[in-house]
Every structure is written in C-alpha cells, then in structure tokens.
Scaffold this motif. Structure first.
Motif, PDB file in Angstrom:
ATOM      1  N   TYR A  87       1.259   8.460 -11.188  1.00 35.00           N
ATOM      2  CA  TYR A  87       0.692   7.345 -12.027  1.00 35.00           C
ATOM      3  C   TYR A  87      -0.740   6.939 -11.675  1.00 35.00           C
ATOM      4  O   TYR A  87      -1.101   7.074 -10.673  1.00 35.00           O
TER       5      TYR A  87
ATOM      6  N   VAL B 143       1.227   6.724  -7.024  1.00 33.35           N
ATOM      7  CA  VAL B 143       0.078   7.601  -7.086  1.00 33.35           C
ATOM      8  C   VAL B 143       0.352   9.052  -6.899  1.00 33.35           C
ATOM      9  O   VAL B 143      -0.057   9.942  -7.646  1.00 33.35           O
ATOM     10  N   ARG B 144       0.975   9.302  -5.588  1.00 33.80           N
ATOM     11  CA  ARG B 144       1.513  10.801  -5.550  1.00 33.80           C
ATOM     12  C   ARG B 144       2.460  11.215  -6.935  1.00 33.80           C
ATOM     13  O   ARG B 144       2.387  12.384  -7.101  1.00 33.80           O
TER      14      ARG B 144
ATOM     15  N   TRP C 213       2.327   1.795  -3.477  1.00 30.94           N
ATOM     16  CA  TRP C 213       1.289   2.178  -4.167  1.00 30.94           C
ATOM     17  C   TRP C 213       0.787   3.734  -4.153  1.00 30.94           C
ATOM     18  O   TRP C 213       0.874   4.319  -5.050  1.00 30.94           O
ATOM     19  N   GLN C 214       0.733   4.100  -3.000  1.00 36.73           N
ATOM     20  CA  GLN C 214       0.649   5.425  -2.670  1.00 36.73           C
ATOM     21  C   GLN C 214       1.698   6.212  -3.202  1.00 36.73           C
ATOM     22  O   GLN C 214       1.527   7.305  -3.852  1.00 36.73           O
TER      23      GLN C 214
ATOM     24  N   ALA D 264       0.115   1.872 -11.167  1.00 43.39           N
ATOM     25  CA  ALA D 264       0.798   1.705 -10.097  1.00 43.39           C
ATOM     26  C   ALA D 264       0.578   0.153  -9.422  1.00 43.39           C
ATOM     27  O   ALA D 264       1.395  -0.519  -9.042  1.00 43.39           O
ATOM     28  N   TYR D 265      -0.707  -0.177  -9.720  1.00 46.36           N
ATOM     29  CA  TYR D 265      -0.879  -1.941  -9.000  1.00 46.36           C
ATOM     30  C   TYR D 265       0.002  -2.723  -9.698  1.00 46.36           C
ATOM     31  O   TYR D 265       0.510  -3.543  -9.556  1.00 46.36           O
TER      32      TYR D 265
ATOM     33  N   PRO E 194      -3.788   4.622 -10.778  1.00 53.25           N
ATOM     34  CA  PRO E 194      -4.074   3.822 -10.031  1.00 53.25           C
ATOM     35  C   PRO E 194      -3.684   2.126 -10.455  1.00 53.25           C
ATOM     36  O   PRO E 194      -3.036   1.582  -9.906  1.00 53.25           O
ATOM     37  N   GLU E 195      -4.258   2.105 -11.641  1.00 53.99           N
ATOM     38  CA  GLU E 195      -4.032   0.652 -12.115  1.00 53.99           C
ATOM     39  C   GLU E 195      -2.720   0.485 -12.752  1.00 53.99           C
ATOM     40  O   GLU E 195      -2.082  -0.817 -12.638  1.00 53.99           O
TER      41      GLU E 195
ATOM     42  N   ASP F 127       0.930  -1.194  -0.049  1.00 57.15           N
ATOM     43  CA  ASP F 127       0.058  -0.022  -0.052  1.00 57.15           C
ATOM     44  C   ASP F 127       0.574   1.178  -0.213  1.00 57.15           C
ATOM     45  O   ASP F 127       0.557   2.124  -0.701  1.00 57.15           O
TER      46      ASP F 127
END
Length: 161
Positions: free
Chosen positions: A138, A134-135, A130-131, A143-144, A140-141, A127
């Motif tokens: 990127y 995203v910051r 991922w955060q 990043a995942y 969200p998908e 997590d």
C-alpha cells in the motif's frame, strides 16, 4: 520420425503452461534452461500466444485480482511482482489501475482490522501497523489514511457503546 527443435519447444511450452499460468518472460526463461534455441523459443511463444494459452495482459489482470482479493496486497506490491515476472509496464499499469483509491483504502482497512483487533494505542503500534501495510504494497499515504480511519471508527464504536 525426428522432431524439429521448434516442435520440441512447442511441446515443452504446452507442458509448462499446463502446470500453471506463465508470462512470456517466464516461459522464455524456462525454455532457455532446457537449452532450446532462441528461434525455437520464438516459435513456441508465437504458437501459444496464437492459441490463447499465453497472454501477458490476461495474466497481469488475473494476478492483480487474485493478490488484491486473496492476499490483500496493495497496488505497489502487485506492480513490483508483475515487473519481476517480466510483464510490460503498460500492462502492469492497466492491471493495477482497475481499483480506485477508495477501494484500496477499504482493503487496507480490512487488513488492519484482521491483524489488529483494536486500533493502535500509541505511536509504536501505529508505526508497526503502517509498516505492515507498506510491506503489503500500500502507498504510504493510503496506509496512513487507513490507520487514521480505523482509529476514528474505533473511537466512534466506543462512544456508541
């Protein structure tokens, strides 16, 4: 000999763009802060655009490339920052669409490898990674997918060792 307001605006504009590249909106705001009349600002913008010193499309493309390569920003953060700088939406779209999803995924994966010497070991670390992505802008998908690809690559490295 007394200078006209337009000559003063053009002189101030050239000095401003000599310090750093500016968008049209940034130049307008800077000239407004110096109490230049709207007509004179229009004259200065027109002059600098005609001479090629002011070009929002070039600015957007260069900004996107620099932030993508040097800062490893994602598409969304680049677009957000260009909007903040007053770039027109169609120019933003053109600037951020030059890289494919695969290219964006590779950059996100490289950033993960730099920040995390080993793949995330649990949901909390996953997590956090991922955060961070995203910051950086990127999606969200992406990043995942980058985290999952990094975890797969590390498992394969361990098996091969």
């Amino acid at each position: 000999m007394k200078r006209t307001e337009s000559e003063r605006a053009i002189d101030l504009a050239y000095k401003a763009v000599a310090r750093r590249d500016l968008t049209v909106a940034e130049l307008r705001a800077g000239l407004e802060r110096k109490h230049v009349s709207p007509e004179a600002i229009d004259d200065a913008v027109e002059e600098l655009e005609a001479t090629g010193f002011l070009d929002d499309a070039r600015y957007a493309n260069q900004f996107a490339e620099d932030k993508r390569e040097l800062e490893q920003w994602g598409r969304e953060r680049i677009a957000r920052d260009l909007r903040r700088r007053g770039i027109a939406p169609h120019l933003i779209d053109a600037a951020v669409s030059t890289h494919s999803r695969d290219s964006e995924l590779r950059t996100a994966s490289l950033l993960l490898e730099q920040r995390y010497p080993t793949a995330p070991r649990d949901d909390r670390e996953r997590d956090r990674a991922w955060q961070m992505l995203v910051r950086r802008g990127y999606a969200p998908e992406i990043a995942y997918d980058a985290i999952r690809a990094y975890e797969r690559a590390e498992r394969e490295r361990r098996r091969a060792a």
